[in-house]
Write an enzyme that holds these catalytic residues in place. Structure first.
Site, short mmCIF file in Angstrom:
data_model
loop_
_atom_site.label_atom_id
_atom_site.label_comp_id
_atom_site.label_asym_id
_atom_site.label_seq_id
_atom_site.Cartn_x
_atom_site.Cartn_y
_atom_site.Cartn_z
N LYS A 186 -1.12 -15.21 -0.32
CA LYS A 186 -0.85 -13.88 -0.89
C LYS A 186 0.46 -13.88 -1.65
CE LYS A 186 1.17 -9.92 1.58
NZ LYS A 186 2.51 -10.21 1.31
N ASN A 187 1.51 -14.42 -1.04
CA ASN A 187 2.84 -14.32 -1.66
C ASN A 187 3.02 -15.25 -2.86
OD1 ASN A 187 3.39 -12.36 0.16
ND2 ASN A 187 4.83 -13.57 1.39
N ARG A 210 4.72 -3.16 -2.54
CA ARG A 210 6.03 -3.30 -3.16
C ARG A 210 6.06 -4.41 -4.22
NH1 ARG A 210 10.49 -1.91 -0.94
NH2 ARG A 210 11.28 -3.84 -1.79
N CYS A 267 10.21 0.40 3.80
CA CYS A 267 8.93 0.33 4.50
C CYS A 267 9.19 0.03 5.96
CB CYS A 267 7.99 -0.68 3.86
SG CYS A 267 8.49 -2.37 4.10
N ARG A 313 14.75 -2.58 2.05
CA ARG A 313 14.24 -3.41 0.96
C ARG A 313 14.62 -2.93 -0.46
NH1 ARG A 313 8.28 -5.53 2.44
NH2 ARG A 313 9.03 -7.26 1.19
N ASP A 316 18.17 -4.14 -5.84
CA ASP A 316 19.41 -4.23 -6.62
C ASP A 316 19.64 -5.62 -7.22
OD1 ASP A 316 19.68 -4.87 -3.84
OD2 ASP A 316 21.84 -5.06 -4.14
N LEU A 317 19.27 -6.67 -6.50
CA LEU A 317 19.53 -8.03 -7.02
C LEU A 317 18.62 -8.34 -8.22
CD1 LEU A 317 19.89 -9.92 -3.61
CD2 LEU A 317 21.72 -9.19 -5.15
N ASP A 351 8.05 -13.66 8.35
CA ASP A 351 6.64 -13.24 8.37
C ASP A 351 5.86 -13.84 9.55
OD1 ASP A 351 7.28 -11.88 6.09
OD2 ASP A 351 6.12 -13.14 4.72
N VAL A 400 16.57 -11.57 8.51
CA VAL A 400 16.13 -11.29 7.14
C VAL A 400 15.93 -9.79 6.90
CG1 VAL A 400 14.40 -11.79 5.37
CG2 VAL A 400 15.09 -13.59 6.97
N ARG A 424 -4.05 -6.09 3.78
CA ARG A 424 -3.18 -6.52 2.68
C ARG A 424 -2.99 -8.03 2.72
NH1 ARG A 424 2.31 -4.84 3.05
NH2 ARG A 424 2.30 -6.25 1.30
C1 LIG Z 1 5.28 -10.50 -1.82
C2 LIG Z 1 6.25 -11.37 -1.11
O1 LIG Z 1 6.50 -12.50 -1.51
N1 LIG Z 1 6.80 -10.89 0.01
C3 LIG Z 1 7.70 -11.71 0.78
C4 LIG Z 1 9.07 -11.64 0.16
O2 LIG Z 1 9.46 -10.27 0.14
P1 LIG Z 1 10.72 -9.83 -0.74
O3 LIG Z 1 10.75 -10.63 -1.98
O4 LIG Z 1 10.69 -8.35 -0.84
O5 LIG Z 1 11.90 -10.27 0.21
P2 LIG Z 1 13.36 -10.71 -0.19
O6 LIG Z 1 13.48 -12.18 -0.03
O7 LIG Z 1 13.69 -10.12 -1.50
O8 LIG Z 1 14.24 -9.99 0.93
C5 LIG Z 1 15.14 -10.70 1.74
C6 LIG Z 1 16.32 -9.82 2.08
O9 LIG Z 1 17.05 -9.54 0.90
C7 LIG Z 1 17.28 -8.16 0.76
N2 LIG Z 1 17.30 -7.82 -0.68
C8 LIG Z 1 16.29 -8.24 -1.47
C9 LIG Z 1 16.27 -7.94 -2.82
C10 LIG Z 1 17.33 -7.19 -3.35
O10 LIG Z 1 17.39 -6.89 -4.54
N3 LIG Z 1 18.34 -6.79 -2.53
C11 LIG Z 1 18.35 -7.10 -1.19
O11 LIG Z 1 19.28 -6.73 -0.47
C12 LIG Z 1 16.10 -7.52 1.49
O12 LIG Z 1 16.36 -6.19 1.86
C13 LIG Z 1 15.94 -8.45 2.67
O13 LIG Z 1 16.84 -8.12 3.68
O14 LIG Z 1 9.97 -12.40 0.96
C14 LIG Z 1 10.13 -11.93 2.29
C15 LIG Z 1 11.17 -12.78 2.98
O15 LIG Z 1 10.74 -14.07 3.14
C16 LIG Z 1 8.78 -11.95 3.01
O16 LIG Z 1 8.93 -11.33 4.27
C17 LIG Z 1 7.72 -11.22 2.22
O17 LIG Z 1 6.45 -11.48 2.78
C1 LIG Z 2 6.30 -8.46 4.44
C2 LIG Z 2 5.23 -9.02 3.89
O1 LIG Z 2 4.74 -8.76 2.64
P1 LIG Z 2 5.27 -7.73 1.53
O2 LIG Z 2 6.55 -8.26 0.99
O3 LIG Z 2 4.19 -7.80 0.50
O4 LIG Z 2 5.43 -6.39 2.18
C3 LIG Z 2 4.43 -10.07 4.59
O5 LIG Z 2 3.61 -10.71 3.92
O6 LIG Z 2 4.60 -10.24 5.82
#
Ligand SMILES: CC(=O)N[C@H]1[C@@H](OP(=O)(O)OP(=O)(O)OC[C@H]2O[C@@H](n3ccc(=O)[nH]c3=O)[C@H](O)[C@@H]2O)O[C@H](CO)[C@@H](O)[C@@H]1O
Ligand SMILES: C=C(OP(=O)(O)O)C(=O)O
Length: 436
Positions: free
Chosen positions: A22-23, A93, A117, A122, A125-126, A306, A328, A398
């Site tokens: 999925k990811n 998201r 969520c 989540r 900003d980055l 995850d 995380v 999902r």
């Molecule tokens: C669709 C997908 O691939 N989802 C995965 C992706 O989510 P996703 O890409 O949303 O997760 P991130 O790696 O971005 O998030 C990691 C951490 O960084 C923080 N953060 C992230 C972006 C940002 O702009 N600012 C910030 O502070 C988040 O709040 C979190 O605490 O990676 C996560 C971490 O391995 C997984 O749990 C999700 O399944």
């Molecule tokens: C948190 C997950 O996915 P998403 O980032 O799509 O919410 C997940 O796959 O466990």
């Protein structure tokens, strides 16, 4: 209301086949809109609700996208509408992953801001800082983020405060069509980043270093459609690895990639699980007695967040006290309350969870608070006394294709039922599932 009913006590045996990740598929579909000539054909696509949502996002943009028999085809040659409304972002998201491709190709993107969520706040900003570093204007207001670029984005040096998976993907995609070189430092190293980079390179991009903490992207003028096969889903594989171990079973997880699962394999081995790598997958044999362990979730190659709730289900069956530290996501412990309904003894102290085992789990009615929590509750149900009923299945759909059917094929007593049309009593449900 739909629910999954599990009766505990069966050892799982046999072979289960793993779907595409999925990811990995979500960013790959998002990236496909950057091709201004040729179609993309994406293989090994899992039939998940999230894939349908991403398809709807692209259809709404007027891309020509079809999803049939695990294959997605995308023709995005004509100019597209550069907007993704809240109805999609609300469901998933990862819809924000179209921002990078939209500004790279069209210089404009308007996408609903994702909220928090069940697992944390989540922010994005980055992602936005990366686009700004590349010369884009970012405006957030009225629940939307609008990103504009006069002419092409400019290559830049981007340092990520945390190695965010989504930010790395969004910035990497945007940089493929930028003018000059972009460097992403402290980039995420997940296998899904490597899969995306491989697809981008097949489209004509020039991305080097994916899978390490520094990714260098040399911008190109155009991208074209390409054929790509999605990597196996390491989290689905990990979930079935726990299912085998928790039931003291013997299961071949076909198609699982051991290189993507090192941290999980090593933790499960510490707990006494026998794991062997075979030609076409990973064999997991559950021990008579599981041992407690401690772990911390971390960005890849650390232990994946995850898999945190699923390994917690395993710890409930292990001898001794286990401690999980979630680093995380700040709030990924909603499943603890649901496990407690099943008689679990778990304490939350800040970002740590202390799990006492082994506990004689009791079946109960529980809710899937997020998609991995749903899987973890099913896993706990496989060892619980009596019947566990898991509700809120929209989360599970999902990320898992037919988890009920796959577990049933391995010997679990499990069924998905819908009681919206007629009232199904507790007795009739249990009679039905007892007959399995
Ligand atoms: C669709 C997908 O691939 N989802 C995965 C992706 O989510 P996703 O890409 O949303 O997760 P991130 O790696 O971005 O998030 C990691 C951490 O960084 C923080 N953060 C992230 C972006 C940002 O702009 N600012 C910030 O502070 C988040 O709040 C979190 O605490 O990676 C996560 C971490 O391995 C997984 O749990 C999700 O399944
Ligand atoms: C948190 C997950 O996915 P998403 O980032 O799509 O919410 C997940 O796959 O466990």
């Amino acid at each position: 209301m739909e629910k999954i009913i599990v009766r505990g006590g069966r050892q799982l045996k046999g072979t289960v086949k793993i779907e595409g990740a999925k990811n990995a598929v979500l960013p790959v579909i998002a990236a496909s809109i950057m091709a201004n000539r040729g179609k993309s054909v994406i293989h090994n696509v899992p039939a998940l609700a999230d894939v349908v949502t991403m398809k709807d996002v692209l259809s709404n943009m007027k891309a020509n996208i079809h999803f049939h028999h695990n294959t997605v085809t995308v023709d995005a040659v004509k100019p597209l509408i550069t907007e993704a409304p809240f109805e999609y972002v609300r469901k998933m998201r990862a819809s924000v992953l179209v921002i990078g491709p939209m500004i790279a190709r069209f210089g404009h993107a308007k996408v609903a801001m994702p909220g928090g969520c069940a697992i944390g706040s989540r922010p994005i900003d980055l992602h936005l800082k990366g686009f700004e570093a590349m010369g884009a204007d970012v405006h957030v207001g009225n629940g939307y983020v609008e990103v504009k670029s006069e002419g092409r984005l400019q290559g830049a040096k981007v340092y990520l405060d945390v190695p965010s998976v989504g930010a790395t993907e969004n910035i990497m995609m945007a940089a493929t069509l930028a003018e000059g070189q972009t460097t992403i430092e402290n980039a995420a190293k997940e296998p899904e980043i490597v899969d995306l980079a491989n697809y981008l390179n097949k489209m004509g991009a020039n991305v080097v270093g994916a899978g390490t903490e520094t990714i260098v992207i040399e911008g190109v003028d155009n991208l074209h459609g390409a054929d790509h096969t999605i990597i196996p889903d390491r989290i689905e594989a990990g979930t079935f690895m726990v299912a085998a171990a928790i039931t003291k079973g013997n299961v071949l997880i076909k198609g699982a990639e051991p290189e993507h699962l090192r941290s999980l394999i090593s933790k499960m081995q510490e707990m006494g699980v026998r794991i062997t790598e075979e030609k076409d997958g990973i064999r997991v044999i559950g021990p008579k007695k599981l041992m407690a362990t401690d772990l911390k979730t971390l960005p890849h190659p650390g232990f994946p967040t995850d898999m945190q709730s699923q390994i917690m289900a395993l710890m409930l069956n292990a001898n001794g006290t286990s401690v999980i530290t979630e680093t995380v996501f700040e709030n990924r412990f909603m499943h603890v309350e649901e496990f407690r309904r099943m008689n679990a003894m778990i304490k939350i102290e800040g970002r740590n969870v202390i799990v006492e085992g082994p506990i004689a789990l009791e079946g109960a009615e529980v809710a899937a608070t997020d998609l991995r929590a749903g899987a973890a509750l099913i896993l706990a149900g496989l060892t619980a006394n009596g019947y566990t009923r898991v509700t809120e299945l929209k989360h599970l759909d999902r990320g898992y294709v037919n988890i009920t059917g796959k577990l049933a094929q391995l010997g679990a007593v499990i069924e998905r039922v819908n009681d919206s049309d007629e009232e199904i009593t507790f007795e009739s449900e249990t009679q039905k599932i007892s007959a399995l």
